[in-house]
Write a protein that holds these residues in place. Structure first.
Motif, PDB file in Angstrom:
ATOM      1  N   ALA A 228       0.829  -1.212   0.000  1.00  0.00           N
ATOM      2  CA  ALA A 228       0.000   0.000   0.000  1.00  0.00           C
ATOM      3  C   ALA A 228       0.862   1.261   0.000  1.00  0.00           C
ATOM      4  O   ALA A 228       0.515   2.257  -0.640  1.00  0.00           O
ATOM      5  N   ALA A 229       1.990   1.228   0.698  1.00  0.00           N
ATOM      6  CA  ALA A 229       2.878   2.389   0.750  1.00  0.00           C
ATOM      7  C   ALA A 229       3.527   2.667  -0.599  1.00  0.00           C
ATOM      8  O   ALA A 229       3.784   3.813  -0.958  1.00  0.00           O
ATOM      9  N   VAL A 230       3.789   1.615  -1.361  1.00  0.00           N
ATOM     10  CA  VAL A 230       4.452   1.747  -2.657  1.00  0.00           C
ATOM     11  C   VAL A 230       3.455   2.070  -3.775  1.00  0.00           C
ATOM     12  O   VAL A 230       3.793   2.744  -4.749  1.00  0.00           O
TER      13      VAL A 230
ATOM     14  N   PHE B 293       2.928   5.222  -6.193  1.00  0.00           N
ATOM     15  CA  PHE B 293       3.954   5.529  -7.190  1.00  0.00           C
ATOM     16  C   PHE B 293       3.776   4.731  -8.472  1.00  0.00           C
ATOM     17  O   PHE B 293       4.610   4.791  -9.373  1.00  0.00           O
ATOM     18  N   LYS B 294       2.691   3.980  -8.536  1.00  0.00           N
ATOM     19  CA  LYS B 294       2.291   3.235  -9.726  1.00  0.00           C
ATOM     20  C   LYS B 294       3.413   2.346 -10.286  1.00  0.00           C
ATOM     21  O   LYS B 294       3.811   2.471 -11.443  1.00  0.00           O
TER      22      LYS B 294
ATOM     23  N   MET C 128       8.359  -4.096 -11.006  1.00  0.00           N
ATOM     24  CA  MET C 128       8.674  -3.368  -9.776  1.00  0.00           C
ATOM     25  C   MET C 128       7.921  -3.966  -8.596  1.00  0.00           C
ATOM     26  O   MET C 128       8.474  -4.108  -7.501  1.00  0.00           O
ATOM     27  N   LYS C 129       6.648  -4.300  -8.801  1.00  0.00           N
ATOM     28  CA  LYS C 129       5.855  -4.901  -7.727  1.00  0.00           C
ATOM     29  C   LYS C 129       6.446  -6.244  -7.313  1.00  0.00           C
ATOM     30  O   LYS C 129       6.543  -6.544  -6.121  1.00  0.00           O
ATOM     31  N   ALA C 130       6.838  -7.039  -8.288  1.00  0.00           N
ATOM     32  CA  ALA C 130       7.423  -8.350  -7.986  1.00  0.00           C
ATOM     33  C   ALA C 130       8.724  -8.186  -7.205  1.00  0.00           C
ATOM     34  O   ALA C 130       8.980  -8.911  -6.235  1.00  0.00           O
ATOM     35  N   ALA C 131       9.553  -7.229  -7.617  1.00  0.00           N
ATOM     36  CA  ALA C 131      10.820  -6.988  -6.915  1.00  0.00           C
ATOM     37  C   ALA C 131      10.569  -6.483  -5.503  1.00  0.00           C
ATOM     38  O   ALA C 131      11.254  -6.890  -4.554  1.00  0.00           O
TER      39      ALA C 131
END
Length: 91
Positions: A44-46, A49-50, A55-58
């Protein structure tokens, strides 16, 4: 586990770069969620920044690595981050 520490220190290096006008409070919240939060709170914090799928996987992988660190290691890393942020070297 070493990868998590290296990535975190790289984030700190970006925060304290000469081009920075200060530390983005959102980034501080993300780092806190990384070390102290749940996987859902970190995501949720990340999310504002879309991040793309890679990026989500990392980020998910990084959170998993950090969660495997012993509590005393996480506490020490957070203390180090505070020390770095408060240092005249980051001013």
């Amino acid at each position: 586990m070493k990868l998590a520490i290296i990535i975190t220190l790289a984030i700190l290096a970006l925060c304290c770069s000469p081009a920075s006008a200060g530390i983005c409070q959102r980034l501080v919240g993300i780092v806190q969620a990384l070390y102290l939060g749940t996987p859902a709170s970190f995501e949720a914090a990340v999310e504002p920044f879309k991040p793309d799928a890679d990026m989500k996987a990392a980020a998910t992988q990084l959170k998993t690595l950090v969660d495997f660190l012993p509590k005393n290691a996480k506490d020490s890393i957070l203390k180090l981050m505070d020390k770095i942020v408060e240092s005249p070297l980051c001013a």
